[in-house]
Scaffold this motif. Sequence first.
Motif, PDB file in Angstrom:
ATOM      1  N   GLU A  72       0.732  -1.223  -0.074  1.00  0.00           N
ATOM      2  CA  GLU A  72       0.041  -0.085   0.031  1.00  0.00           C
ATOM      3  C   GLU A  72       0.805   1.281  -0.045  1.00  0.00           C
ATOM      4  N   THR A  73       0.272   2.219  -0.523  1.00  0.00           N
ATOM      5  CA  THR A  73       0.985   3.504  -0.431  1.00  0.00           C
ATOM      6  C   THR A  73       0.180   4.837   0.106  1.00  0.00           C
ATOM      7  N   VAL A  74       0.905   5.518   1.131  1.00  0.00           N
ATOM      8  CA  VAL A  74       0.444   6.652   1.583  1.00  0.00           C
ATOM      9  C   VAL A  74       0.992   7.740   0.820  1.00  0.00           C
ATOM     10  N   LEU A  75       0.063   8.746   0.218  1.00  0.00           N
ATOM     11  CA  LEU A  75       0.381   9.718  -0.638  1.00  0.00           C
ATOM     12  C   LEU A  75       0.124  11.004   0.221  1.00  0.00           C
ATOM     13  N   ILE A  76       1.059  11.965   0.476  1.00  0.00           N
ATOM     14  CA  ILE A  76       1.176  13.436   1.090  1.00  0.00           C
ATOM     15  C   ILE A  76       1.290  14.466   0.068  1.00  0.00           C
ATOM     16  N   THR A  77       0.050  15.337   0.034  1.00  0.00           N
ATOM     17  CA  THR A  77       0.433  16.522  -0.573  1.00  0.00           C
ATOM     18  C   THR A  77      -0.219  17.387   0.086  1.00  0.00           C
ATOM     19  N   ASP A  78       0.130  18.866  -0.539  1.00  0.00           N
ATOM     20  CA  ASP A  78      -0.695  20.017  -0.005  1.00  0.00           C
ATOM     21  C   ASP A  78      -1.658  20.705  -0.820  1.00  0.00           C
ATOM     22  N   PRO A  79      -2.904  20.984  -0.433  1.00  0.00           N
ATOM     23  CA  PRO A  79      -3.926  21.283  -1.154  1.00  0.00           C
ATOM     24  C   PRO A  79      -3.623  22.730  -1.968  1.00  0.00           C
ATOM     25  N   ASP A  80      -2.719  23.314  -0.967  1.00  0.00           N
ATOM     26  CA  ASP A  80      -2.599  24.842  -1.513  1.00  0.00           C
ATOM     27  C   ASP A  80      -1.507  24.880  -2.437  1.00  0.00           C
ATOM     28  N   GLY A  81      -0.621  23.833  -2.706  1.00  0.00           N
ATOM     29  CA  GLY A  81       0.321  23.837  -3.603  1.00  0.00           C
ATOM     30  C   GLY A  81       1.717  23.200  -3.355  1.00  0.00           C
ATOM     31  N   ARG A  82       2.859  23.713  -3.087  1.00  0.00           N
ATOM     32  CA  ARG A  82       4.076  22.846  -2.808  1.00  0.00           C
ATOM     33  C   ARG A  82       3.942  22.469  -1.327  1.00  0.00           C
ATOM     34  N   LEU A  83       4.496  21.186  -1.280  1.00  0.00           N
ATOM     35  CA  LEU A  83       4.600  20.600  -0.136  1.00  0.00           C
ATOM     36  C   LEU A  83       5.571  21.282   1.098  1.00  0.00           C
ATOM     37  N   ASP A  84       5.127  21.592   2.039  1.00  0.00           N
ATOM     38  CA  ASP A  84       6.060  22.023   3.396  1.00  0.00           C
ATOM     39  C   ASP A  84       6.743  20.879   3.900  1.00  0.00           C
ATOM     40  N   ARG A  85       8.086  20.586   3.642  1.00  0.00           N
ATOM     41  CA  ARG A  85       8.841  19.535   3.643  1.00  0.00           C
ATOM     42  C   ARG A  85       8.856  18.901   5.220  1.00  0.00           C
ATOM     43  N   ASN A 151      -3.413  16.295  11.220  1.00  0.00           N
ATOM     44  CA  ASN A 151      -2.548  17.046  10.171  1.00  0.00           C
ATOM     45  C   ASN A 151      -3.562  17.831   9.023  1.00  0.00           C
ATOM     46  N   GLN A 152      -4.322  18.757   9.504  1.00  0.00           N
ATOM     47  CA  GLN A 152      -5.600  19.299   8.775  1.00  0.00           C
ATOM     48  C   GLN A 152      -4.889  19.857   7.491  1.00  0.00           C
ATOM     49  N   ASN A 153      -3.748  20.395   7.581  1.00  0.00           N
ATOM     50  CA  ASN A 153      -3.324  21.272   6.538  1.00  0.00           C
ATOM     51  C   ASN A 153      -2.817  20.409   5.423  1.00  0.00           C
ATOM     52  N   LEU A 154      -2.546  19.199   5.509  1.00  0.00           N
ATOM     53  CA  LEU A 154      -2.005  18.425   4.434  1.00  0.00           C
ATOM     54  C   LEU A 154      -3.228  17.535   4.072  1.00  0.00           C
ATOM     55  N   SER A 155      -2.981  16.928   2.845  1.00  0.00           N
ATOM     56  CA  SER A 155      -3.883  15.975   2.292  1.00  0.00           C
ATOM     57  C   SER A 155      -3.192  14.702   2.489  1.00  0.00           C
ATOM     58  N   ILE A 156      -3.463  13.533   3.374  1.00  0.00           N
ATOM     59  CA  ILE A 156      -3.144  12.339   3.598  1.00  0.00           C
ATOM     60  C   ILE A 156      -3.757  11.440   3.293  1.00  0.00           C
ATOM     61  N   GLN A 157      -3.690  10.781   2.057  1.00  0.00           N
ATOM     62  CA  GLN A 157      -4.540   9.470   1.414  1.00  0.00           C
ATOM     63  C   GLN A 157      -3.660   8.322   1.372  1.00  0.00           C
ATOM     64  N   GLN A 158      -4.472   7.196   1.157  1.00  0.00           N
ATOM     65  CA  GLN A 158      -3.946   5.860   1.015  1.00  0.00           C
ATOM     66  C   GLN A 158      -4.657   5.266  -0.263  1.00  0.00           C
ATOM     67  N   THR A 159      -3.592   4.536  -0.876  1.00  0.00           N
ATOM     68  CA  THR A 159      -4.224   3.765  -2.064  1.00  0.00           C
ATOM     69  C   THR A 159      -3.148   2.791  -2.340  1.00  0.00           C
ATOM     70  N   GLY A 160      -3.800   1.736  -3.113  1.00  0.00           N
ATOM     71  CA  GLY A 160      -2.834   0.477  -3.468  1.00  0.00           C
ATOM     72  C   GLY A 160      -3.943  -0.586  -3.729  1.00  0.00           C
ATOM     73  N   SER A 161      -3.520  -1.671  -4.401  1.00  0.00           N
ATOM     74  CA  SER A 161      -4.652  -2.730  -4.818  1.00  0.00           C
ATOM     75  C   SER A 161      -5.429  -3.055  -3.735  1.00  0.00           C
ATOM     76  N   ALA A 162      -5.099  -3.338  -2.777  1.00  0.00           N
ATOM     77  CA  ALA A 162      -6.018  -3.696  -1.543  1.00  0.00           C
ATOM     78  C   ALA A 162      -7.060  -2.814  -1.221  1.00  0.00           C
ATOM     79  N   SER A 163      -6.557  -1.460  -0.991  1.00  0.00           N
ATOM     80  CA  SER A 163      -7.576  -0.284  -0.792  1.00  0.00           C
ATOM     81  C   SER A 163      -8.466   0.004  -1.763  1.00  0.00           C
ATOM     82  N   LEU A 164      -7.661  -0.013  -3.080  1.00  0.00           N
ATOM     83  CA  LEU A 164      -8.513   0.462  -4.264  1.00  0.00           C
ATOM     84  C   LEU A 164      -9.636  -0.537  -4.581  1.00  0.00           C
TER      85      LEU A 164
END
Length: 719
Positions: A72-85, A151-164
């Motif tokens: 499985e993979t957890v993807l972290i992005t910032d809805p507002d643009g560039r990710l705060d490392r 972590n409300q400021n980030l978008s943290i979502q999971q995907t992968g074969s099983a979760s999909l």
Amino acid sequence: MSRGSVTVRVARWSATHPWRAIGLWLILVAVAVGLSVMVPKQQTKAADTWVGQSGQAAEMIQQAGLGDKPSETVLITDPDGRLDRAEAAKALRQLEQKMTGIAAVSTVGAPIWAENGKAALLPIELKGSADDAADNVDQLVAATADVQKENQNLSIQQTGSASLDAGIWKQVGSDLAKAEKLSLPITFALMLLAFGALIAAGIPVLLAISAVGAALGFYAPLSYLFPDGGSVANVVLLIGMAVGVGYSLFYLKREREERRRGHGTVDAIEIAAATSGHSVVVSGIAVIVSMAGLYVAQDPVFSSMATATIVVVAVAVIGSLTVLPALLAKLGHRVDRPRVPLLWRLNRRIGPGGISRRLLAPVLRFPKIALLVSVLAIVALAVPAFGMKTEPGGLSTLPQSIPEVKTMQQLQANFPSQGMAYDVVARSNDGEAPVAALTALQRTAVASGKFVVTPGQQVRSSGDTAVLSLVSVRPDTSDDARIALGELRDDLVPKAFAAGSGSTWAVGGETADSIDYGQNQRDKLPYVIGFVLILTLVMMAITFRSLAIALVTTALNLASVGACFGALALVFQRTWAEGLLDFTSPGFIVSWIPLFLFVILIGLSMDYHVFVLNRIREGVRDGLSPKEAVRKGITESAGVVTSAAAVMVSVFAVFATLGMIEMKQMGVGLAVAVLIDATLVRIVMLPSILVLLGRRAWWPTKLSAATVEPTPERELVTA
């Protein structure tokens, strides 16, 4: 049909022993429901759908024990643009801590940062097999959700074969619940319009629901032979409601008609059994024969659909011949109570076939013109079918409402190495040869700029077998997938394994599996078509003892199928209907849909076609001229056919509103086909052809009042 026929004997016993018949039916349904609770339904495994070169590759990988661990993979992005490392790193540490505490997790990999600076991912490897991952993925999803809350400021979502897969099944369950919620009240409303009385309207709906429930229960043990490919519940509901209501409608309408003519309840039931009951049996056999054509495809998904449909049709036929006569005998004239005043008066005022009589008049008066116009209309509707494009479903055809789908698309956009993957597997007696060839292939493929290698997925080997996973940089679309696969199979891999290398190779992977699976279905389609057409033609020839009727039936069925395929191409290969049906056009029809629709449509069109032809043949046997027999048969059966078609169209149209595009395509195709079949084909084409053929339509049998046995009505009345 005679007084001693099986359908009449069964109906007579049920009518004279109503409580026994009703009790036996309730026991049947209860046993079926018990089976569904006690026997776990089996699902298809990945290996069940292996075909072609990708299937060969999967088998080689499995035998060598080189298959990828479920992940499985957890993807972290910032809805507002560039990710705060720094903020993302904090979330990644929280994720790692939670994931390592889950027993089903094998290892948590190091975080990977996107080159564009907009995303980060955390790879997670799970223990056990893909089936184990499916059982445990909910724990990982819950952990991901907990970190998202922190972590409300980030978008943290999971995907992968099983979760999909879990997201898809959740959507399927939601679609099924929606279909049930909408189809039942719509069907009941249509039955009210047809009968104008609450009890008469409720009986067909009740029997259809019980047939669907019983069929799902009986399928549970059968799933050990024919595992569910994921669509059984939807198909059973779709077909069960259509045929269950239709069969009850045929029988109930005829029984009410005979009572209005002065027959007693039991006599009316026997006449209905000898006529409509016979039609129900023939129609049921026709649907079963058609659905058996899916076995020819030798595909586990189609086999499960065929098995479940055959079961629900058989149960619906049994119910129409047993518990329905018992209910009618017990209720008697009360079946027309309580009446809905406005609808009851409207039904009585229009009378049987009132509207169709007006539509039929010009057809019988000018049969040649009517036939020509109808043929031109069918051809115009079918022309777009010649441009119909079929491709296997994939990420692009899944509803955007499934969160895991959006996450997977974002993952592929930010990390090209997470895109369409292909496994190149090779085997040789010289264990070093496959490794050397695949290493050279990796350099060539990456240097071409068309493929990349996922970190940690370089050449891996075991014994005499080696595997290399390459990821295409092309977008995840069916056309790009086919191009990338062609580049590997036709160019890059053959060059890497030059003649004389002594290696056996194959290109597989999930994307290749999908492409090969779709091609296999296209290859099987001609065999399925031939099987269904030949068997239904023979069945109609035997039933009506007329080769002409059998040929006409086959031609009309093909006309309906052509119109259906044309409508599919018009709606789903273009964008004009996207807003209307809430979908994004993939530019093609999902590959399994045409084959499935062909089989279903042949069976359903035979449903009321047999009923109409039986009524016309009754008129010919009574000594009427061909034109008068057609007029009588069409008008007397019009109410039943219209009501049955309305139920089918409404149920199928409900499926066009569901989220999964396969269900939308199936619903639109069936709704359009039944609508055209019940109007243009049955009210214009069929009567015009029969009028033009005259008595030759029944060749080689000669039907006349002087040479045939009495009709069931006369026989029963004189008895």
